[in-house]
Motif scaffolding. Sequence first.
Motif, PDB file in Angstrom:
ATOM      1  N   ALA A 338     -10.081   0.855   6.060  1.00  0.00           N
ATOM      2  CA  ALA A 338      -9.993   0.843   4.694  1.00  0.00           C
ATOM      3  C   ALA A 338     -11.938   0.566   3.601  1.00  0.00           C
ATOM      4  O   ALA A 338     -11.658   1.689   3.073  1.00  0.00           O
ATOM      5  N   ALA A 339     -12.513  -0.150   4.201  1.00  0.00           N
ATOM      6  CA  ALA A 339     -13.906  -0.459   3.698  1.00  0.00           C
ATOM      7  C   ALA A 339     -14.575   0.416   3.953  1.00  0.00           C
ATOM      8  O   ALA A 339     -15.363   1.170   3.513  1.00  0.00           O
ATOM      9  N   THR A 340     -14.584   1.540   5.819  1.00  0.00           N
ATOM     10  CA  THR A 340     -15.214   2.661   5.451  1.00  0.00           C
ATOM     11  C   THR A 340     -14.829   3.705   4.828  1.00  0.00           C
ATOM     12  O   THR A 340     -16.230   5.322   5.039  1.00  0.00           O
ATOM     13  N   ARG A 341     -13.714   4.244   4.667  1.00  0.00           N
ATOM     14  CA  ARG A 341     -12.937   5.172   3.499  1.00  0.00           C
ATOM     15  C   ARG A 341     -13.547   4.395   2.380  1.00  0.00           C
ATOM     16  O   ARG A 341     -12.651   4.990   1.584  1.00  0.00           O
ATOM     17  N   GLY A 342     -13.597   3.564   1.801  1.00  0.00           N
ATOM     18  CA  GLY A 342     -14.530   3.718   0.607  1.00  0.00           C
ATOM     19  C   GLY A 342     -13.783   2.334  -0.325  1.00  0.00           C
ATOM     20  O   GLY A 342     -13.813   2.105  -1.408  1.00  0.00           O
ATOM     21  N   TYR A 343     -13.188   1.754   0.142  1.00  0.00           N
ATOM     22  CA  TYR A 343     -12.379   0.997  -0.964  1.00  0.00           C
ATOM     23  C   TYR A 343     -12.729  -0.545  -0.837  1.00  0.00           C
ATOM     24  O   TYR A 343     -13.267  -0.433   0.543  1.00  0.00           O
ATOM     25  N   ASP A 344     -12.488  -1.112  -1.957  1.00  0.00           N
ATOM     26  CA  ASP A 344     -13.144  -2.683  -1.938  1.00  0.00           C
ATOM     27  C   ASP A 344     -12.082  -3.729  -1.027  1.00  0.00           C
ATOM     28  O   ASP A 344     -10.338  -3.621  -0.754  1.00  0.00           O
ATOM     29  N   VAL A 345     -12.428  -4.531  -0.384  1.00  0.00           N
ATOM     30  CA  VAL A 345     -10.878  -4.484   0.644  1.00  0.00           C
ATOM     31  C   VAL A 345     -11.368  -6.277   0.601  1.00  0.00           C
ATOM     32  O   VAL A 345     -12.233  -7.233   0.771  1.00  0.00           O
ATOM     33  N   MET A 346     -10.604  -6.832   0.147  1.00  0.00           N
ATOM     34  CA  MET A 346     -10.366  -8.617   0.295  1.00  0.00           C
ATOM     35  C   MET A 346      -9.278  -9.350   1.069  1.00  0.00           C
ATOM     36  O   MET A 346      -7.928  -9.079   1.052  1.00  0.00           O
ATOM     37  N   ILE A 347      -9.223 -10.203   1.967  1.00  0.00           N
ATOM     38  CA  ILE A 347      -8.728 -10.011   2.925  1.00  0.00           C
ATOM     39  C   ILE A 347      -8.490 -11.893   2.802  1.00  0.00           C
ATOM     40  O   ILE A 347      -9.470 -12.879   2.686  1.00  0.00           O
ATOM     41  N   LEU A 455       3.768  -0.257   5.989  1.00  0.00           N
ATOM     42  CA  LEU A 455       2.875   0.508   6.471  1.00  0.00           C
ATOM     43  C   LEU A 455       2.091  -0.091   7.338  1.00  0.00           C
ATOM     44  O   LEU A 455       1.634  -1.197   8.220  1.00  0.00           O
ATOM     45  N   HIS A 456       3.263   0.453   8.937  1.00  0.00           N
ATOM     46  CA  HIS A 456       3.168   0.507  10.552  1.00  0.00           C
ATOM     47  C   HIS A 456       2.509   1.162  10.656  1.00  0.00           C
ATOM     48  O   HIS A 456       1.796   2.258  11.211  1.00  0.00           O
ATOM     49  N   PHE A 457       0.788   0.327  11.255  1.00  0.00           N
ATOM     50  CA  PHE A 457      -0.453   0.633  11.372  1.00  0.00           C
ATOM     51  C   PHE A 457       0.118  -0.134  13.174  1.00  0.00           C
ATOM     52  O   PHE A 457      -0.011  -0.408  13.548  1.00  0.00           O
ATOM     53  N   PHE A 458      -0.934   1.365  14.143  1.00  0.00           N
ATOM     54  CA  PHE A 458      -0.999   1.318  15.723  1.00  0.00           C
ATOM     55  C   PHE A 458      -2.324   1.193  15.869  1.00  0.00           C
ATOM     56  O   PHE A 458      -2.783   1.044  15.676  1.00  0.00           O
ATOM     57  N   ASN A 459      -2.457   0.112  17.167  1.00  0.00           N
ATOM     58  CA  ASN A 459      -3.247  -1.021  17.610  1.00  0.00           C
ATOM     59  C   ASN A 459      -3.673  -0.257  18.959  1.00  0.00           C
ATOM     60  O   ASN A 459      -3.113   0.681  19.109  1.00  0.00           O
ATOM     61  N   PRO A 460      -5.216   0.349  19.234  1.00  0.00           N
ATOM     62  CA  PRO A 460      -6.632   0.488  17.825  1.00  0.00           C
ATOM     63  C   PRO A 460      -5.679   0.411  16.126  1.00  0.00           C
ATOM     64  O   PRO A 460      -6.257   2.035  16.942  1.00  0.00           O
ATOM     65  N   VAL A 461      -6.453   0.539  15.913  1.00  0.00           N
ATOM     66  CA  VAL A 461      -5.946   1.307  14.029  1.00  0.00           C
ATOM     67  C   VAL A 461      -7.513   2.195  13.896  1.00  0.00           C
ATOM     68  O   VAL A 461      -6.152   3.075  13.250  1.00  0.00           O
ATOM     69  N   HIS A 462      -8.514   2.065  14.570  1.00  0.00           N
ATOM     70  CA  HIS A 462      -9.415   3.312  14.205  1.00  0.00           C
ATOM     71  C   HIS A 462      -9.292   4.068  15.316  1.00  0.00           C
ATOM     72  O   HIS A 462      -9.311   5.731  15.407  1.00  0.00           O
ATOM     73  N   MET A 480       6.518   5.247  -2.252  1.00  0.00           N
ATOM     74  CA  MET A 480       6.400   5.540  -1.209  1.00  0.00           C
ATOM     75  C   MET A 480       5.266   7.254  -1.689  1.00  0.00           C
ATOM     76  O   MET A 480       4.620   7.247  -0.615  1.00  0.00           O
ATOM     77  N   ALA A 481       5.223   7.315  -2.823  1.00  0.00           N
ATOM     78  CA  ALA A 481       4.202   8.843  -2.779  1.00  0.00           C
ATOM     79  C   ALA A 481       3.081   7.843  -2.579  1.00  0.00           C
ATOM     80  O   ALA A 481       1.559   8.632  -2.368  1.00  0.00           O
ATOM     81  N   ARG A 482       2.925   7.213  -3.496  1.00  0.00           N
ATOM     82  CA  ARG A 482       1.330   6.128  -3.584  1.00  0.00           C
ATOM     83  C   ARG A 482       1.239   6.168  -2.458  1.00  0.00           C
ATOM     84  O   ARG A 482      -0.058   6.275  -2.202  1.00  0.00           O
ATOM     85  N   LEU A 483       2.120   5.596  -1.682  1.00  0.00           N
ATOM     86  CA  LEU A 483       1.812   4.794  -0.172  1.00  0.00           C
ATOM     87  C   LEU A 483       1.318   6.660   1.290  1.00  0.00           C
ATOM     88  O   LEU A 483       0.110   5.785   1.786  1.00  0.00           O
ATOM     89  N   VAL A 484       2.215   7.274   0.905  1.00  0.00           N
ATOM     90  CA  VAL A 484       1.619   8.071   1.875  1.00  0.00           C
ATOM     91  C   VAL A 484       0.135   8.990   1.541  1.00  0.00           C
ATOM     92  O   VAL A 484      -0.647   9.401   2.407  1.00  0.00           O
ATOM     93  N   GLN A 485      -0.051   8.825  -0.292  1.00  0.00           N
ATOM     94  CA  GLN A 485      -1.313   9.458  -0.380  1.00  0.00           C
ATOM     95  C   GLN A 485      -2.534   8.111  -0.065  1.00  0.00           C
ATOM     96  O   GLN A 485      -4.420   8.749   0.392  1.00  0.00           O
ATOM     97  N   PHE A 486      -2.377   7.077   0.271  1.00  0.00           N
ATOM     98  CA  PHE A 486      -3.161   6.209   0.606  1.00  0.00           C
ATOM     99  C   PHE A 486      -3.364   6.279   2.144  1.00  0.00           C
ATOM    100  O   PHE A 486      -4.634   6.071   2.690  1.00  0.00           O
ATOM    101  N   MET A 490      -7.051   6.798   4.106  1.00  0.00           N
ATOM    102  CA  MET A 490      -7.125   6.986   5.572  1.00  0.00           C
ATOM    103  C   MET A 490      -7.545   7.402   7.186  1.00  0.00           C
ATOM    104  O   MET A 490      -8.427   6.958   7.784  1.00  0.00           O
ATOM    105  N   GLY A 491      -7.679   8.695   6.995  1.00  0.00           N
ATOM    106  CA  GLY A 491      -7.611   9.593   7.359  1.00  0.00           C
ATOM    107  C   GLY A 491      -6.607   9.402   8.792  1.00  0.00           C
ATOM    108  O   GLY A 491      -6.750  10.222   9.582  1.00  0.00           O
ATOM    109  N   LYS A 492      -5.554   8.991   7.760  1.00  0.00           N
ATOM    110  CA  LYS A 492      -4.670   8.835   8.633  1.00  0.00           C
ATOM    111  C   LYS A 492      -3.205  10.195   8.930  1.00  0.00           C
ATOM    112  O   LYS A 492      -3.148  10.547   7.814  1.00  0.00           O
ATOM    113  N   THR A 493      -1.885  10.151   9.347  1.00  0.00           N
ATOM    114  CA  THR A 493      -1.234  10.670   9.520  1.00  0.00           C
ATOM    115  C   THR A 493       0.161  10.044   9.240  1.00  0.00           C
ATOM    116  O   THR A 493       0.547   8.934   9.917  1.00  0.00           O
ATOM    117  N   PRO A 494       0.445  10.239   8.284  1.00  0.00           N
ATOM    118  CA  PRO A 494       2.170   9.370   7.023  1.00  0.00           C
ATOM    119  C   PRO A 494       2.999  10.170   8.196  1.00  0.00           C
ATOM    120  O   PRO A 494       3.286  11.095   8.070  1.00  0.00           O
TER     121      PRO A 494
END
Length: 728
Positions: A338-347, A455-462, A480-486, A490-494
């Motif tokens: 997410a940070a690589t894609r320009g988002y600010d991230v708080m963990i 939002l089920h990402f698969f491992n490894p995420v990158h 749903m629309a906002r998440l698909v656009q997100f 992120m460079g992924k396929t929903p």
Amino acid sequence: MITKPYRNFSVSTDYHGVVTVSIDVPDRPMNVLTAEVMSEFVTIVGDLERAIGVTAVVFRSEKESGFLAGADVAVIAGIKSPQEASELIQAGQRLFNRIESLPIPTIVAIHGPCLGGGLEWSLACDYRIARDNTSTKIGLPEIQLGLIPGWGGTQRLPRRIGLSRALPLILTGKHLNASAAIKVGLVDRAISPDHWDHGVAQFVDDVVAGRVTAGHSAPLWRRLLDGTRIGRALTVRMSKRAIRTKSKHYPALESAIGAASVACKPNYDGYGLEESEFLSLLFTPTCRNLLGLYFARERARKPSTWSRSAGTALHHEPIRKVGIVGAGAMGAGIGQLAATRGYDVMIKEIDDKSCRAGSARINTLIHDLATRKRWGSFERDLLRAKIQISTELSSLEDCDLVIEAVVERADAKANVFAQLDSVAKPTAILASNTSSLSITAMGDATHRSHHVAGLHFFNPVHRMELVEVIRGRDTDDETMARLVQFVKAMGKTPVVTTDTPGFLVNRVLFPYLGEAITMVGERHDTAEIDREIRRFGMPMGPLELLDQVGIDVAADVAESLRGVIENADPAINQLKRMVQHGMLGRKSGEGFYRYVDEKRQGATMMKNKSTENQSNSSVGMINDGLTPITRRLIYPMLIEAVRCHQQHVVSEAWAIDLAMVLGTGFAPHRGGPMKMIETIGLETVAENTRRLARIHGSRFSAACFEEAAIDQPGQTGDQPSIGMQPQI
């Protein structure tokens, strides 16, 4: 030079006699070579051939999105006959040959994508310059569609950079940025974005003044390798060895080597060979299946495919800041991406110790990324500054999206969602990275279940391209629309799924894994099971995969599928026994195989002493092109894929195929499980399933094949819009 107005080009001449030909294909996000574009280009080249007083020609793009994405694949996919294909190939080859023969210097100014036909056009010119930033991508990706370059790419690229460098690029479809391209001699100058216009003008002046010499200096060993018959023969031999295990399923690999290997032979019609090889590939099952997957991928990345609110979501508050709960492998991976894609991230982590461990994990991910990208300390530090870690729940209160990535337990996740609901702003979306647990139950722990999704990402995420976007019972269309656009950002396929145990990928995958576990219990050879599946076309076998994922993780996912997958108990119980004995797979040093220093040493399970079980599986079967082992393992996936389709886990069959290819590596050349049923034949699959059921039990039920017809991939719904077509 006299020209007429064009729809796709503009042509101008300055007082130095430099002609600039700019391409800008209307109503397309990227420039592509259509029939109309090619027709106009032929006219322009004819004018250049007759021009007097022209000192140089510059080809460039007016679109900020890039130079040229190549030929329109919709046109290629729509070719009906070899004759039609031959005419298309010959037309492109003739045009680029005419450009190469122009008596005036020709220069291509590249920014953004320069792929497929775009690079073939560029290779026909005398000089290439490129903007030196991350958006520049130069390559020949045709191999990824089961094809080879057809407009001279297999001939000009080896002549330009040498066969030893050209073949790896053609065989992998890899693209280069400007810096990498200049190192191999593919471009003559890399120009920084800040000095782009001035740098282009300066290079053109240098060409006109005779201050630039085309060519690239290579070390002696490289010149011997590429410049001698023995050296080129060695390159061809090594390339054939490298593709040996893949060429059966991907015939374009052999074709590419054959066409490229003659590029430097004198008095040999390499262009004719390139054409004939292209024609031999275009109508193969591999090519058609890969084309189908590319169209499916582009369709999946179009928000309107999944949501009626895709348009209105664009006007909603954009997602700018992403919160993540948990900095384990998945949480850290999502945060770094997410940070690589320009988002600010708080963990948010549970305590200081976990914060330190998570921070170290993120630092490692960023270091690895910087190494791959050849970044300096400035770029690394800039990216790291976008990620913060805290133990305070309140640190997430201004996030637009919060992704939960904690331990895979329903009670723990429900507790996290209840806490997030108390601090997140009202418009924030709360999402879970769960691989199998109920999104609806997590939403019920909040007062905003309409803003809760998966939002089920698969491992490894990158590395893994797929993200399953899961709609809970109350999740609204806008969320749903906002998440698909997100996901797309992120460079992924929903792929959107309903909220059922295991969602789509794990649900279809588990019967296959469970059957492999059952076969080990019957004392089948562990290594032979995996070997047969690799021959089928999977990147690794089912038992290797279980060890890689982790037996404990697999056991948790399997438990969530109890009651959904028929007769799953024996496999689930075996996984649990292995966990109890500390056999967690690669990470513990022992699973279905033993590992020493991360290297596999051998199987832990006993081997079968006879072939009785294997032979029983092939008695009376109708020929489907599969071996007894692969049939027994793959058919459970086919059965469950059809069940998922009938139960509307996803909306259409093509989405199942795409998800299984992107999420599990299901043999791409076969097109996916639904496409595979179509290829084998529904009646054959159903009858073989009945016969497997008589041998192995009711888990091989063929009822799903009889309940409803299957709408085949690529035959339902609308085709992707023109602007979303993949290009080569």
